[in-house]
Design an enzyme around this catalytic site. Structure first.
Site, PDB file in Angstrom:
ATOM      1  CG  HIS A   1      22.618   9.379  12.751  1.00 52.68           C
ATOM      2  ND1 HIS A   1      23.074   8.168  12.276  1.00 52.68           N
ATOM      3  CD2 HIS A   1      23.534   9.808  13.649  1.00 52.68           C
ATOM      4  CE1 HIS A   1      24.230   7.902  12.856  1.00 52.68           C
ATOM      5  NE2 HIS A   1      24.527   8.882  13.696  1.00 52.68           N
TER       6      HIS A   1
ATOM      7  CB  ALA B   1      -4.841  -9.286  10.798  1.00 51.82           C
TER       8      ALA B   1
END
Length: 148
Positions: free
Chosen positions: A127, A2
């Site tokens: 992180h 798509a």
């Protein structure tokens, strides 16, 4: 896919409207399989790059080495990056695991902008995140992985 068809539609409308649409590089279209585990890739596989005559640097990093993946209970999978050893060009990236259909976009953008391995190695990754595995895979290709 798509997302590919939608982008092609935009290019077609731009052309019909008299504009100068950009060229679409089909090698930069992400492939996404919405399964469990998910699978995502962009660019050449290691095998295709070898067939094309490239000298390669390849990095691979396992999900089990990532704290966020472990905390999510999704420690199965890996991230793999394929570089041209001579130029540092990112030739391809391949992932299997949780949320990789989201993560692949980082490599798609990197390829579209013609980012090199040096730029990816110097990029700061948040992180704790799954995207850190992308960084580790790049570092691993050059013998610089931190959490291996």
């Amino acid at each position: 896919m798509a997302h590919k068809a939608s982008h092609e539609g935009i290019i077609a409308v731009e052309k019909i409207a008299g504009g100068s649409p950009h060229q679409m590089d089909k090698a930069n279209i992400p492939g996404c399989t919405y399964s469990r585990p998910q699978v995502a890739s962009v660019g050449m596989t290691e095998a295709k790059a070898k067939e094309a005559g490239y000298e390669l640097k390849v990095g691979k990093f396992p999900f089990i080495g990532n704290g966020k993946a472990i905390a999510l209970g999704e420690a199965e999978g890996f991230v793999k990056t394929v570089f041209d050893a001579k130029t540092g060009e990112l030739l391809g990236a391949h992932m299997v695991g949780a949320e990789v259909t989201e993560l692949i976009q980082g490599y798609v953008v990197a390829r579209q902008l013609e980012t090199t391995e040096a730029e990816l190695m110097e990029t700061v990754f948040a992180h704790p995140t799954l995207s850190e595995m992308m960084h580790e895979s790049v570092l691993a290709a050059y013998g610089r992985a931190i959490h291996y």
